[in-house]
Design a protein around this motif. Sequence first.
Motif, short mmCIF file in Angstrom:
data_model
loop_
_atom_site.label_atom_id
_atom_site.label_comp_id
_atom_site.label_asym_id
_atom_site.label_seq_id
_atom_site.Cartn_x
_atom_site.Cartn_y
_atom_site.Cartn_z
N LYS A 108 0.81 -1.23 0.00
CA LYS A 108 0.00 0.00 0.00
C LYS A 108 0.84 1.27 0.00
O LYS A 108 0.34 2.34 0.32
N GLY A 109 2.12 1.13 -0.33
CA GLY A 109 2.95 2.32 -0.46
C GLY A 109 3.99 2.48 0.64
O GLY A 109 3.94 1.81 1.68
N ASP A 112 2.71 3.55 4.13
CA ASP A 112 2.13 2.41 4.85
C ASP A 112 3.23 1.50 5.40
O ASP A 112 3.16 1.03 6.55
N GLU A 192 5.34 15.44 -4.77
CA GLU A 192 5.73 14.07 -5.10
C GLU A 192 5.60 13.85 -6.61
O GLU A 192 4.53 14.03 -7.19
N PRO A 225 -4.61 7.88 0.76
CA PRO A 225 -3.80 7.51 -0.41
C PRO A 225 -3.60 8.70 -1.34
O PRO A 225 -4.50 9.51 -1.53
N GLU A 230 -1.34 5.17 -3.51
CA GLU A 230 -0.57 4.64 -2.39
C GLU A 230 -0.47 5.66 -1.25
O GLU A 230 -0.57 6.87 -1.49
N GLN A 232 1.50 7.89 0.68
CA GLN A 232 2.80 8.48 0.34
C GLN A 232 3.47 9.07 1.57
O GLN A 232 2.87 9.87 2.30
#
Length: 291
Positions: A108-109, A112, A192, A225, A230, A232
């Motif tokens: 999930k990134g 996470d 990002e 998310p 995801e 981040q």
Amino acid sequence: MNKVTKAVIPAAGLGTRFLPVTKALPKEMLPIIDIPNIHFIVEEAVKAGIKDILIIVSSTKESIEDYFDVNYELESRLRKSGKDKEADEMRKIAEMANVMFIRQREPKGLGDAILYAKSFANGEPFAVLLGDDLIDFDEAPAIGELIDAYEKTGGTILGCKRVPQHLLKKYGVVKPKDKSDAALFEVCDMVEKPKDPSLAPSDVAVLGRYILPPEIFDVLETTAPGVGGEIQLTDAIKASMELRPCYSCIFTGTRYDIGDKFGYIKAIIDYALKREDLKDEVLAYLKEKTK
Ligand code: G1P
């Protein structure tokens, strides 16, 4: 101020940029000649005085655990055949740090993945080292330079370098609070993976090294998310800037993006050229190839 004594290495990613080999081999175990790249990442933390290291893995990454464990059978076979030096080297790898593991349940990134380190961090600031960013240093390990910056400022620290405009879309890009050429400056925002260079707030990109404060976990728990669906880390760091100042620290070592095929090849060539047992042959070969 709490000292930084712990490091977290997220290593749960699928490694899709390196398929098919990563179908069966974790990308963190891809060798830089004969040493898996995660060895260099752990070594960087150890050289900065960190002994406790948590590696966040996923279900197909047992070989990373095996690498940092003792292999009694191999050691005893090596000793029986008179290879004590090699056996000692194998033991040193298992003893270089206190390496622990935890599994991220779903991909999930990065944000996470970091959440899994909450009880390990136990209310202390901690270092984060991303395995795709291999940093070669002569004296000061990059993460050690970030720890110095943390000790100076008490802020969140991002390990950064200036990168060419066309590469900014691959990274988190910082916005300096004031215009600055200094190696350490305060950051007031981040973007990002800006889609276009005109959306990037500077040419300073975050390259896989962080010192994060303990409150990052509370922020991550409520972070929705973001890019790519995801959770981040960049979004959580941005939100945490309201609680504590954040700084960009331009580290001095040479950084290789080994999650990229050409970056990986460059790392192998440069590391070979630094090794006494290989450099002459490799250099002669490269000269012959480029004649
Ligand atoms: C991550 C971060 C990004 C950072 C990069 C450094 O992205 O989200 O901000 O610049 O690492 O290598 P990833 O490369 O995991 O997609």
